[in-house]
Design a protein around this motif. Sequence first.
Motif, PDB file in Angstrom:
ATOM      1  N   ASN A 302       2.394  92.139  88.656  1.00 13.08           N
ATOM      2  CA  ASN A 302       2.359  91.657  90.033  1.00 13.08           C
ATOM      3  C   ASN A 302       1.171  90.737  90.256  1.00 13.08           C
ATOM      4  OD1 ASN A 302       4.475  93.336  90.340  1.00 13.08           O
ATOM      5  ND2 ASN A 302       3.522  94.717  91.805  1.00 13.08           N
ATOM      6  N   LEU A 303       1.421  89.570  90.857  1.00 11.65           N
ATOM      7  CA  LEU A 303       0.327  88.777  91.410  1.00 11.65           C
ATOM      8  C   LEU A 303      -0.026  89.334  92.781  1.00 11.65           C
ATOM      9  CD1 LEU A 303       1.513  85.186  90.466  1.00 11.65           C
ATOM     10  CD2 LEU A 303      -0.390  86.432  89.491  1.00 11.65           C
ATOM     11  N   ASP A 304       0.993  89.616  93.548  1.00 11.00           N
ATOM     12  CA  ASP A 304       0.865  90.250  94.850  1.00 11.00           C
ATOM     13  C   ASP A 304       2.238  90.771  95.208  1.00 11.00           C
ATOM     14  OD1 ASP A 304       0.845  90.610  97.786  1.00 11.00           O
ATOM     15  OD2 ASP A 304      -1.158  89.751  97.643  1.00 11.00           O
ATOM     16  N   TYR A 320      -0.431  75.464  86.971  1.00 10.02           N
ATOM     17  CA  TYR A 320      -0.575  76.035  88.305  1.00 10.02           C
ATOM     18  C   TYR A 320       0.621  76.938  88.595  1.00 10.02           C
ATOM     19  CZ  TYR A 320      -4.007  72.280  88.923  1.00 10.02           C
ATOM     20  OH  TYR A 320      -5.079  71.437  88.783  1.00 10.02           O
ATOM     21  N   LEU A 321       0.347  78.132  89.080  1.00  8.54           N
ATOM     22  CA  LEU A 321       1.389  79.027  89.560  1.00  8.54           C
ATOM     23  C   LEU A 321       1.402  78.956  91.077  1.00  8.54           C
ATOM     24  CD1 LEU A 321       1.010  82.204  87.320  1.00  8.54           C
ATOM     25  CD2 LEU A 321       2.643  80.322  87.067  1.00  8.54           C
ATOM     26  N   VAL A 322       2.586  78.731  91.641  1.00 11.95           N
ATOM     27  CA  VAL A 322       2.743  78.598  93.087  1.00 11.95           C
ATOM     28  C   VAL A 322       3.639  79.729  93.576  1.00 11.95           C
ATOM     29  CG1 VAL A 322       3.383  77.069  94.977  1.00 11.95           C
ATOM     30  CG2 VAL A 322       2.578  76.097  92.810  1.00 11.95           C
ATOM     31  N   LYS A 345      -4.808  78.565  89.595  1.00 12.71           N
ATOM     32  CA  LYS A 345      -5.062  77.687  88.456  1.00 12.71           C
ATOM     33  C   LYS A 345      -5.143  78.540  87.197  1.00 12.71           C
ATOM     34  CE  LYS A 345      -8.226  74.035  86.925  1.00 12.71           C
ATOM     35  NZ  LYS A 345      -9.463  73.267  87.264  1.00 12.71           N
ATOM     36  N   CYS A 346      -4.331  78.206  86.180  1.00 16.60           N
ATOM     37  CA  CYS A 346      -4.208  79.052  84.983  1.00 16.60           C
ATOM     38  C   CYS A 346      -4.534  78.271  83.715  1.00 16.60           C
ATOM     39  CB  CYS A 346      -2.790  79.623  84.883  1.00 16.60           C
ATOM     40  SG  CYS A 346      -2.242  80.471  86.386  1.00 16.60           S
ATOM     41  N   ASP A 367      -8.798  81.303  89.631  1.00 19.16           N
ATOM     42  CA  ASP A 367      -9.024  81.412  91.068  1.00 19.16           C
ATOM     43  C   ASP A 367      -7.891  80.773  91.867  1.00 19.16           C
ATOM     44  OD1 ASP A 367     -11.447  82.617  90.512  1.00 19.16           O
ATOM     45  OD2 ASP A 367     -12.538  80.700  90.521  1.00 19.16           O
ATOM     46  N   LYS A 368      -7.802  81.220  93.100  1.00 15.12           N
ATOM     47  CA  LYS A 368      -6.845  80.624  94.022  1.00 15.12           C
ATOM     48  C   LYS A 368      -7.361  79.280  94.528  1.00 15.12           C
ATOM     49  CE  LYS A 368      -5.223  85.101  95.799  1.00 15.12           C
ATOM     50  NZ  LYS A 368      -5.051  85.950  97.014  1.00 15.12           N
TER      51      LYS A 368
END
Length: 401
Positions: A302-304, A320-322, A345-346, A367-368
């Motif tokens: 889970n990211l969230d 980038y994961l969106v 950012k990955c 980080d976001k």
Amino acid sequence: MSDLLERNDLQVTDESEVLDALVSWLKYDWDNRKAYTISLLGRVRLGVLPREKIIDFFENQLAVFEDQLAECRALYMDFMKFYAVGKKSFVSTVLVEKQHLIFTPRIACESAEALVAIGYRNQCFEEDSNGLSEIAISIAGQNRSGHAVAIANGNLYCAGGYCQGLYRLQGSFVKYNKQDHKWNDLQQMNYERSDFGFIYLDGYLYAIGGTKMPQIRNQPNNLNTSIDTVERYNISTGSWQKLPCLPHVLNPSTRPSIAIFKHCLIVAGYYSSQRQYGAVHNHLVMLFNTKTNTWHTLHANNLDSEFHELHVYISYETIYLVAYQMVASKYSATSQWKFCPTVYKCQIGTECSMDVETPNPTFTIGDKISQQYVPETNMRVFRIGKEVYVILRGYVYKDCQ
């Protein structure tokens, strides 16, 4: 320099700029750089340059490559054969297949002649400098939805989907003929699918995942289900090839998000699992190495728990994961904003090689990135720095106005 020349997203007007830059770079320190001439020249998209530019380059600048004259002349002769016998001949087909990279246009310098919109009511339109016009009444003679489209080497392809009204899944695959404004049937896919990932890379069109429909519609608990099959279409041979399946099955409510990283495909999405206190969204990031035809799971947690969508976007080798979630609206106490973005950012570890098997490539979620100034809209919008992007049917578009 090799990695730079291989990049598909170089911001150049045409490939001549790349070729001229390479020659300048070699001349600047010829004694130390001459050994890399042939390998670097093979990463320039020579096959998309005009014939006159190729001839001028080899005839007028060949003296620069004095130490590797034989190798350069061999490449020059291949191009002369290519131009002499025609692009559709067997000799040309073999050359394109052997040197497919140099015949593949870069994404950033492909000139768009028209904007094409493909709808499901048997209507297709294109918009150019002359305005909007209908280009083809029928795609395989049927109303269609859930299909996927891709552009490869200047040609438009449409695959899969299902027939509206009949709810019959399609495995058909067609190519748009610009000369007579008709869709030509190609070899069908191995698997019928809709709402799937579809992308072009290095001479192949990849069809990834998607959904299949129940045989009987409008029945309780009779919903679309996900499929994990993967296949690719070889443009040179005109045939489909089955590939290893996805390591995880994605949720059927959204199509897979795909981006190109060097010679790999990054696939993102999520799947839901039932727990004691309700459904939990597990966010997935997977890598497919097109050189070794192997899958790797980069992230499967889970990211969230509130995120109900996950997309991937790559810019200048940064991943980038969106993700999107539903939040309370800033403008109304009784309404909600369905697509509030969060961007991460990955980074993939440097040990991940594109040419050999890497058992467990590392993947770091950083980080976001602030989305403070993204407008509250029903579109899937996000921002990176000063650039604004929008996601439509799994594809990311930049500088939308």
